[in-house]
Design a protein around this motif. Structure first.
Motif, mmCIF file in Angstrom:
data_model
loop_
_atom_site.group_PDB
_atom_site.id
_atom_site.type_symbol
_atom_site.label_atom_id
_atom_site.label_comp_id
_atom_site.label_asym_id
_atom_site.label_seq_id
_atom_site.Cartn_x
_atom_site.Cartn_y
_atom_site.Cartn_z
ATOM 1 N N ALA A 355 31.170 13.015 -1.459
ATOM 2 C CA ALA A 355 29.673 12.621 -2.053
ATOM 3 C C ALA A 355 29.855 13.971 -3.588
ATOM 4 C CB ALA A 355 28.365 13.714 -1.980
ATOM 5 N N SER A 356 31.384 14.416 -3.540
ATOM 6 C CA SER A 356 31.738 15.463 -4.599
ATOM 7 C C SER A 356 32.396 14.730 -5.802
ATOM 8 C CB SER A 356 31.924 16.964 -4.571
ATOM 9 O OG SER A 356 33.489 16.567 -3.676
ATOM 10 N N LEU A 357 32.743 13.861 -4.825
ATOM 11 C CA LEU A 357 33.134 12.818 -6.257
ATOM 12 C C LEU A 357 32.135 11.679 -6.778
ATOM 13 C CD1 LEU A 357 36.622 12.519 -4.152
ATOM 14 C CD2 LEU A 357 36.199 13.963 -5.878
ATOM 15 N N GLY A 358 31.196 11.481 -6.361
ATOM 16 C CA GLY A 358 30.856 10.351 -6.822
ATOM 17 C C GLY A 358 29.101 10.671 -7.825
ATOM 18 N N ARG A 359 28.811 9.433 -8.454
ATOM 19 C CA ARG A 359 27.532 10.355 -9.627
ATOM 20 C C ARG A 359 26.518 9.663 -8.821
ATOM 21 N NH1 ARG A 359 30.010 7.997 -15.180
ATOM 22 N NH2 ARG A 359 29.668 5.798 -13.824
ATOM 23 N N TYR A 360 26.495 9.043 -8.058
ATOM 24 C CA TYR A 360 24.888 8.407 -7.371
ATOM 25 C C TYR A 360 23.794 9.561 -7.813
ATOM 26 C CZ TYR A 360 20.907 6.204 -4.800
ATOM 27 O OH TYR A 360 19.574 6.224 -4.400
ATOM 28 N N ARG A 361 22.334 9.396 -8.434
ATOM 29 C CA ARG A 361 20.968 10.345 -8.743
ATOM 30 C C ARG A 361 19.941 9.669 -7.402
ATOM 31 N NH1 ARG A 361 20.380 9.807 -14.109
ATOM 32 N NH2 ARG A 361 21.497 7.483 -13.364
ATOM 33 N N PRO A 362 19.381 10.141 -6.649
ATOM 34 C CA PRO A 362 18.892 9.084 -6.073
ATOM 35 C C PRO A 362 16.745 9.115 -6.401
ATOM 36 C CG PRO A 362 18.863 11.551 -5.270
ATOM 37 C CD PRO A 362 19.875 11.308 -6.037
ATOM 38 N N GLU A 363 17.208 9.741 -8.037
ATOM 39 C CA GLU A 363 15.488 9.540 -9.034
ATOM 40 C C GLU A 363 15.505 7.973 -9.387
ATOM 41 O OE1 GLU A 363 18.624 12.483 -11.209
ATOM 42 O OE2 GLU A 363 17.753 12.224 -8.725
ATOM 43 N N VAL A 364 17.428 7.997 -9.604
ATOM 44 C CA VAL A 364 17.163 6.491 -10.169
ATOM 45 C C VAL A 364 16.867 5.082 -9.651
ATOM 46 C CG1 VAL A 364 18.652 4.739 -10.986
ATOM 47 C CG2 VAL A 364 19.505 6.766 -11.668
ATOM 48 N N ALA A 365 17.117 5.058 -7.973
ATOM 49 C CA ALA A 365 16.673 4.501 -7.038
ATOM 50 C C ALA A 365 15.125 4.971 -7.181
ATOM 51 C CB ALA A 365 17.888 4.695 -5.912
ATOM 52 N N GLU A 366 14.331 5.428 -7.219
ATOM 53 C CA GLU A 366 13.516 5.644 -6.932
ATOM 54 C C GLU A 366 13.246 4.913 -8.051
ATOM 55 O OE1 GLU A 366 13.442 9.323 -3.767
ATOM 56 O OE2 GLU A 366 13.374 9.820 -5.554
ATOM 57 N N ALA A 367 13.106 5.051 -9.363
ATOM 58 C CA ALA A 367 12.308 4.658 -10.323
ATOM 59 C C ALA A 367 12.468 3.504 -10.569
ATOM 60 C CB ALA A 367 12.600 5.084 -11.586
ATOM 61 N N CYS A 368 13.693 2.798 -9.642
ATOM 62 C CA CYS A 368 14.146 1.113 -10.116
ATOM 63 C C CYS A 368 13.264 1.014 -9.477
ATOM 64 C CB CYS A 368 15.494 0.993 -9.294
ATOM 65 S SG CYS A 368 15.759 -0.730 -9.235
ATOM 66 N N ALA A 369 13.045 1.539 -7.715
ATOM 67 C CA ALA A 369 11.742 0.609 -6.995
ATOM 68 C C ALA A 369 10.157 0.433 -7.426
ATOM 69 C CB ALA A 369 11.684 1.100 -5.741
ATOM 70 N N VAL A 370 10.646 1.496 -7.978
ATOM 71 C CA VAL A 370 8.665 1.637 -8.691
ATOM 72 C C VAL A 370 8.302 0.401 -10.284
ATOM 73 C CG1 VAL A 370 7.610 3.187 -10.133
ATOM 74 C CG2 VAL A 370 8.280 3.727 -7.772
ATOM 75 N N ARG A 371 9.291 0.436 -10.917
ATOM 76 C CA ARG A 371 9.769 -0.638 -11.648
ATOM 77 C C ARG A 371 9.501 -1.735 -11.294
ATOM 78 N NH1 ARG A 371 12.592 1.227 -17.151
ATOM 79 N NH2 ARG A 371 11.553 -0.081 -18.277
ATOM 80 N N THR A 372 10.292 -1.975 -10.198
ATOM 81 C CA THR A 372 10.368 -3.131 -9.452
ATOM 82 C C THR A 372 9.116 -4.304 -9.048
ATOM 83 O OG1 THR A 372 12.886 -3.034 -9.482
ATOM 84 C CG2 THR A 372 12.015 -4.891 -8.342
ATOM 85 N N ALA A 373 8.830 -3.126 -8.192
ATOM 86 C CA ALA A 373 7.559 -3.192 -7.563
ATOM 87 C C ALA A 373 6.061 -3.237 -8.717
ATOM 88 C CB ALA A 373 6.806 -2.075 -7.093
ATOM 89 N N ARG A 374 6.212 -2.919 -10.044
ATOM 90 C CA ARG A 374 5.692 -2.524 -11.056
ATOM 91 C C ARG A 374 5.599 -4.379 -12.005
ATOM 92 N NH1 ARG A 374 6.581 1.409 -14.283
ATOM 93 N NH2 ARG A 374 5.770 2.586 -13.023
ATOM 94 N N ALA A 375 7.112 -4.879 -11.828
ATOM 95 C CA ALA A 375 6.904 -5.891 -12.684
ATOM 96 C C ALA A 375 7.044 -7.098 -11.884
ATOM 97 C CB ALA A 375 7.775 -5.612 -12.796
ATOM 98 N N PHE A 376 7.032 -7.396 -10.869
ATOM 99 C CA PHE A 376 6.966 -8.510 -9.838
ATOM 100 C C PHE A 376 5.462 -8.661 -8.843
ATOM 101 C CE2 PHE A 376 11.406 -8.358 -10.720
ATOM 102 C CZ PHE A 376 11.713 -9.716 -10.719
ATOM 103 N N SER A 377 4.115 -9.238 -9.292
ATOM 104 C CA SER A 377 3.430 -9.118 -9.206
ATOM 105 C C SER A 377 2.873 -10.725 -8.160
ATOM 106 C CB SER A 377 1.812 -8.843 -9.626
ATOM 107 O OG SER A 377 1.966 -10.142 -11.127
ATOM 108 N N ALA A 378 1.895 -10.453 -7.663
ATOM 109 C CA ALA A 378 1.772 -11.378 -6.868
ATOM 110 C C ALA A 378 1.654 -12.687 -7.858
ATOM 111 C CB ALA A 378 0.703 -11.496 -5.967
ATOM 112 N N GLU A 379 0.899 -12.221 -8.969
ATOM 113 C CA GLU A 379 0.917 -12.594 -10.092
ATOM 114 C C GLU A 379 1.720 -14.060 -10.644
ATOM 115 O OE1 GLU A 379 -2.747 -11.244 -8.968
ATOM 116 O OE2 GLU A 379 -0.830 -10.888 -9.460
ATOM 117 N N VAL A 380 2.984 -13.223 -10.537
ATOM 118 C CA VAL A 380 4.043 -13.262 -11.749
ATOM 119 C C VAL A 380 4.225 -14.249 -10.638
ATOM 120 C CG1 VAL A 380 6.720 -12.872 -11.626
ATOM 121 C CG2 VAL A 380 4.686 -11.703 -12.822
ATOM 122 N N PHE A 381 5.026 -14.288 -9.352
ATOM 123 C CA PHE A 381 5.389 -15.592 -8.347
ATOM 124 C C PHE A 381 4.046 -16.827 -8.777
ATOM 125 C CE2 PHE A 381 7.094 -11.526 -6.751
ATOM 126 C CZ PHE A 381 8.472 -11.890 -7.152
ATOM 127 N N ALA A 382 3.020 -16.323 -8.751
ATOM 128 C CA ALA A 382 1.896 -17.810 -8.521
ATOM 129 C C ALA A 382 2.551 -18.918 -9.976
ATOM 130 C CB ALA A 382 0.343 -16.973 -8.352
#
Length: 642
Positions: A355-382
């Motif tokens: 872990a000390s050698l990596g650069r992973y940041r959990p808040e980035v993944a959480e923000a990505c999940a939120v932004r992805t869900a916000r972008a892809f609505s049922a209407e978008v796919f319809a």
């Protein structure tokens, strides 16, 4: 400053080097060597520190130590004229004519080059990329473009994290100098690192036509074959390279390891163990070879092995990644002996170091999940219902690592109409191209950018995926599997460009899944969220959030398969998966362990055996130390079933 005032000791790299040089000039050589000890502890790959150490030993009259230091200097940085000059003089003084002549030739070659090239190459080797680029740009401005200068500039841009710029520079060089082998080799290496293995292999084949016995070209070709999932040819190729290698040493250890990996992937387990052991004979403290034996999952270590690993891990001069590999290997060896507390300490140590050698940041993944869900609505796919390529060839198996995806792939690839490939990187690469890529986590920065695609662009991207993955399909079967687990982030993209593709989400109970990740060391920078309890727990929660969103906006699009349910009712689970893929039931899918194919994941040997309930509760052996994981998972312990 008066004589009584202390001299402030420098702490930066170049300041320490200047201090050592000043002390040597003042004939205070022991103090200079002490400064160099501090410098090399902070910067172990700084070539000029080794060069200065060589100078110090020359002053002391210690020729063997000087040769050792100078040899390491030019190994790290071949563009050090002063080191080559001293090496020539020392070798001649000792009557070592061949070594002296070799050093003289290297020095003469450097003297023939423009000084800016030598300086830039030397600076680049020591990581001084801005100064190196400034030197090359000055040369290009003064003399105009030259193949050698542009090749060096490409290497600097590659080291600076701009592989696309580097590749473009080398492509231009090769247009005007197609026989410039060094530039073509660099170009092929960038292609390989950029996961363009087919093009890299083409370049390697072109190089081998000119120099069929060049070892670097043969290794490049083999690495490209491995990246393409073509492991059989490299087994004999590595054996051929071993014929020209020394009995011990780093190269032999690497070749044995690489050959063992290929043997393992193709199911030749006993032969793989022999080569892993041969790698350790060539280099006894080779951490990755010890870990590779542990990663077979079914290999037993002897007490002598455990002692050797402990001794290697205790060495103060052991490279950090070897220490990490050994920690995970010892964790597995002690787990096999049911020494769970000691095993956990080694797993925890390995995770902490990694872990000390990596650069992973959990808040980035959480923000990505939120932004992805916000972008892809049922209407978008319809609104985009008729988009994408109409082919139904791909089957995407998504989820978390260590969730059972290799088992699912092996079951499906046992069907006569389905071909297993490997964890393909194309979908993630497309997402990065369209949305930008976070440098620390590799996730899309702007997932909403996918919505800027037109219908034609979506179809073209789907067709591009089918074309680019064709190289992995060798059996001519109608359907093929991409089992990259991280594609759960990209279900929206997959649906837009391949609306008829099959998507299966394999889900494992969170404590079992997260624990299995915590005791697994992944290659290079893959899956960096798995090395801290908080990180893996938060990642699992983000995964649940996003998969729930896909189910809400694309109901029925993704088939969820519970790993635990599959273990308890194999035939029922297999029939359900095959029906979802539009396939008739075939009994061979129940005998998946008899299917012979290349498997590259850590579960490769486990899925070559009948299904077992043993893995369902392995984590409970470590329950006394997993309360922080349970706390971090929170309601995910229940809602993973929702």
């Amino acid at each position: 400053m008066t004589a009584a005032e202390p001299v402030t000791a420098p702490t930066d790299r170049d300041g320490l080097l200047r201090r050592a040089i000043d002390l040597r000039a003042a004939r205070r050589v022991p103090e200079a060597l002490s400064v160099l000890d501090r410098l090399q502890a902070l910067h172990p790959r700084f070539s000029r520190a080794f060069q200065e150490r060589g100078h110090c030993h020359v002053v002391l009259g210690d020729a063997p130590s000087a040769l050792t230091a100078l040899g390491e200097a030019v190994r790290l940085n071949p563009s050090l004229p002063a080191s080559w000059d001293m090496l020539e003089q020392l070798h001649r003084m000792r009557g070592e004519v061949q070594a002296a002549d070799g050093a003289a030739q290297r020095l003469a070659m450097l003297k023939r080059l423009p000084p800016e090239i030598v300086a830039a190459d030397s600076l680049s080797a020591d990581g001084d990329l801005e100064q190196a680029e400034a030197a090359i740009q000055a040369l290009l401005k003064r003399d105009g473009p030259s193949a050698g200068a542009l090749r060096l500039l490409a290497r600097i841009r590659q080291a600076a994290g701009a592989p696309d710029e580097a590749a473009a520079l080398l492509a231009e060089v090769l247009k005007t100098a197609p026989d410039y082998e060094a530039a073509r080799f660099d170009y092929a290496m960038i292609l390989l690192q950029d996961q363009k293995a087919r093009k890299a292999r083409d370049e390697a084949e072109r190089l081998l036509k000119r120099a069929p016995d060049q070892r670097a070209y043969l290794k490049l070709f083999a690495a490209a074959c491995v990246a393409l999932g073509d492991h059989e040819p490299v087994i004999d190729l590595y054996a051929r390279l071993l014929e020209g290698a020394a009995a011990t040493g780093a190269e032999t250890a690497d070749l044995r390891l690489w050959r063992a990996n290929a043997l393992k992937v193709t199911g030749r387990l006993e032969e793989a163990v022999v080569d892993y052991r041969a790698a350790l004979a060539a280099r006894p403290d080779y951490g990755v070879a010890w870990f590779s034996l542990a990663n077979l999952k079914l290999h037993d270590f002897s007490e002598e092995d455990v002692g050797r690993m402990r001794a290697a891990a205790a060495r103060p001069d052991l490279p950090e990644m070897d220490r990490v590999y050994l920690a995970f290997a010892l964790g597995k060896a002690l787990e096999d002996r049911a020494h769970y507390e000691a095993s956990w300490r080694w797993y925890a140590r390995g995770n902490g170091m990694r872990a000390s050698l990596g650069r992973y940041r959990p808040e980035v993944a959480e923000a990505c999940a939120v932004r992805t869900a916000r972008a892809f609505s049922a209407e978008v796919f319809a609104e985009r219902a008729d988009w994408g390529a109409p082919d139904a060839d791909p089957i995407f198996v998504v989820g978390l690592p260590r969730s059972g995806s290799t088992l699912i792939e092996q079951i499906l690839a046992s069907h006569s109409r389905v071909e297993g490939t490997q964890e393909l990187t194309e979908i993630g690469r497309y997402a990065g191209e369209l949305c930008g890529c976070d440098p620390d986590c590799g996730l899309p920065v702007r997932p909403e950018a996918l919505l800027q695609m037109s219908a034609d662009e979506a179809r073209a991207l789907g067709e591009r995926f089918l074309i680019e993955t064709r190289t992995y399909r060798r059996e001519g079967r109608p359907l093929f599997i991409d089992k990259m687990p991280n594609n759960f982030w990209h279900v929206g993209l997959i649906h837009l460009i391949l609306p008829r593709a099959t998507i299966i989400d394999v889900r494992r109970e969170p404590m079992a899944c997260c624990f299995s990740n915590l005791k697994q060391l992944f290659g290079t920078t893959n899956q960096e969220f798995t090395y801290e309890v908080d990180h893996i727990a938060r990642y699992y929660r983000s995964y649940l959030d996003l998969m729930r969103h896909w189910e809400e906006v694309l109901p029925g699009r993704v088939l969820r398969v519970s790993y635990e349910d599959l273990v308890e009712d194999l035939e029922g689970g297999v029939r359900r998966m095959l029906a979802h893929c539009g396939l008739d039931f075939e009994p061979t899918c129940l005998d998946f362990h008899q299917t012979r194919r290349s498997i590259r994941t850590p579960s490769s040997e486990q899925v070559r055996r009948p299904i077992s309930r043993d893995s369902l509760a392995q984590w409970r052996n470590y329950e006394p130390w997993l309360q922080p994981l349970r706390d971090a998972l929170g309601d995910a312990l229940v809602r993973y079933r929702d």
